[in-house]
Design an enzyme around this catalytic site. Structure first.
Site, mmCIF file in Angstrom:
data_model
loop_
_atom_site.group_PDB
_atom_site.id
_atom_site.type_symbol
_atom_site.label_atom_id
_atom_site.label_comp_id
_atom_site.label_asym_id
_atom_site.label_seq_id
_atom_site.Cartn_x
_atom_site.Cartn_y
_atom_site.Cartn_z
ATOM 1 N N GLU A 175 69.434 87.067 136.594
ATOM 2 C CA GLU A 175 69.060 85.861 137.336
ATOM 3 C C GLU A 175 67.746 85.237 136.866
ATOM 4 O O GLU A 175 67.045 84.613 137.663
ATOM 5 C CB GLU A 175 68.962 86.169 138.847
ATOM 6 N N GLY B 9 67.628 83.148 134.312
ATOM 7 C CA GLY B 9 67.924 81.849 133.702
ATOM 8 C C GLY B 9 68.536 81.946 132.315
ATOM 9 O O GLY B 9 68.474 80.987 131.544
ATOM 10 N N THR C 206 71.684 81.935 131.464
ATOM 11 C CA THR C 206 72.789 80.985 131.280
ATOM 12 C C THR C 206 72.260 79.570 131.094
ATOM 13 O O THR C 206 72.713 78.837 130.197
ATOM 14 C CB THR C 206 73.741 81.056 132.491
ATOM 15 N N VAL C 207 71.290 79.196 131.912
ATOM 16 C CA VAL C 207 70.698 77.857 131.776
ATOM 17 C C VAL C 207 70.012 77.741 130.415
ATOM 18 O O VAL C 207 70.125 76.722 129.728
ATOM 19 C CB VAL C 207 69.712 77.588 132.937
ATOM 20 N N LYS D 47 80.198 84.989 125.984
ATOM 21 C CA LYS D 47 79.741 85.894 127.044
ATOM 22 C C LYS D 47 80.644 87.112 126.932
ATOM 23 O O LYS D 47 81.788 87.103 127.406
ATOM 24 C CB LYS D 47 79.898 85.220 128.415
ATOM 25 N N ASP E 185 79.807 82.414 133.310
ATOM 26 C CA ASP E 185 78.633 81.833 132.643
ATOM 27 C C ASP E 185 79.034 80.910 131.488
ATOM 28 O O ASP E 185 78.401 79.880 131.257
ATOM 29 C CB ASP E 185 77.716 82.951 132.117
ATOM 30 N N GLY F 230 72.580 90.791 132.508
ATOM 31 C CA GLY F 230 71.307 91.376 132.942
ATOM 32 C C GLY F 230 70.322 91.479 131.785
ATOM 33 O O GLY F 230 70.206 90.561 130.977
ATOM 34 N N GLY G 163 62.532 80.969 131.576
ATOM 35 C CA GLY G 163 63.823 80.499 132.092
ATOM 36 C C GLY G 163 63.707 79.451 133.177
ATOM 37 O O GLY G 163 64.539 78.549 133.272
ATOM 38 N N PRO H 67 62.202 73.647 133.062
ATOM 39 C CA PRO H 67 61.796 73.373 134.441
ATOM 40 C C PRO H 67 62.765 74.033 135.424
ATOM 41 O O PRO H 67 63.965 74.129 135.134
ATOM 42 C CB PRO H 67 61.865 71.844 134.557
#
Ligand SMILES: Nc1ncnc2c1ncn2[C@@H]1O[C@H](COP(=O)(O)OP(=O)(O)OP(=O)(O)O)[C@@H](O)[C@H]1O
Ligand SMILES: [Mg+2]
Length: 257
Positions: A20, A22, A24-25, A45, A58, A127, A190, A220
């Protein structure tokens, strides 16, 4: 600080200081910037956990964010090799579901195939770096090593959280990569907060120091909801990741001095 531009035909394993953070972003941002630069991009992925069979994983999220930057439909390929419904490490999720584990060699073979037809292959881990994918305890690092054994120049991009605690996990990840002779291309924040605190600001100087690798951008915190994600991605990524982010200017404006 931003290093040289990422040569075409590269394989980049995207790992994180945790779940978590970031990844994927960040993967979507690198994909979008590379697509804008005219590259053909594949996003893999290998092991998706915590998602039901009919839910987007993802890879689909990357497609939603980066897809608009692809001039032709064939320029962005999205792949997922295994999916396990429970939100656990892939080896545990595989064992509990009775589904087969992912072998590092199979991931490497898939990456090699994608690298033949794309300029950049991005592989998003689950992870952090040493999360296990199979009963032998093999990890994303082993997948990257297997790719390098095939003669492909795989490197690692580390997505880090911005605030307190990130220096330790960044240093641990850098040390684990170095022990495995895996090159760390750089660190990417991230989710850079709208209102950064003292730790966030100090970490801009300390993250590259503890990683032994350059800071390659800061996304951001609301990047994932941007109206024009590809434009925002290019502004938040260093030239090494096909963007036009200026590390020195960002640190001068947001660092703690
Ligand atoms: N820069 C960002 N802009 C908008 N949302 C973000 C950003 N970074 C993270 N998020 C949000 O935080 C959550 C976690 O981000 P993300 O899914 O990218 O993490 P991850 O590291 O890929 O996690 P996982 O280990 O589950 O793959 C998501 O809901 C995502 O939308
Ligand atoms: Mg993810």
């Amino acid at each position: 600080m931003s290093g040289t531009r990422l040569p075409d035909g590269r394989v980049l394993f995207v790992t994180g200081t945790g779940t978590e953070v970031g990844k994927t972003v960040a993967t979507a941002a690198v994909a979008a910037s590379a697509l804008r630069a005219g590259l053909r991009v594949a996003v893999l992925k290998p092991g998706q956990t915590g998602v039901a069979p009919d839910e987007p994983g993802d890879a689909e999220e990357v497609g939603r964010l980066a897809g608009p930057a692809a001039p032709h439909s064939g320029d962005l390929t999205l792949r997922e090799l295994a999916r396990y419904p429970e939100p656990l490490a892939p080896d545990t999720a595989a064992r509990r579901s009775g589904l087969p584990c992912l072998a590092a060699e199979d991931v490497a073979k898939e990456v090699a195939g994608l690298a033949e037809r794309h300029d950049l292959v991005l592989v998003e881990g689950a992870g952090g770096l040493l999360v296990r994918y199979d009963e032998q305890g093999r990890t994303l690092a082993d997948q990257a090593r297997a790719v390098r054994q095939l003669g492909l120049p795989a490197e690692v991009l580390l997505v880090a959280s911005a605030g307190l605690g990130t220096l330790n996990t960044t240093a641990l990840t850098a040390e684990a990569l170095s022990a495995r002779r895996l090159p760390l291309l750089g660190v990417l924040v991230g989710a850079w907060p709208d209102s950064p605190g003292l730790a966030d600001r100090c970490n801009l100087a300390d993250l590259p120091r503890v990683a032994g690798a350059p800071l390659l951008g800061a996304l951001p915190e609301h990047a994932g909801r941007a109206a024009d994600f590809p434009a925002l991605a290019a502004a938040a990524l260093a030239p090494a990741l096909h963007g036009h982010w200026d590390a020195a200017a960002f640190v001068a404006a947001h660092g703690a001095g």
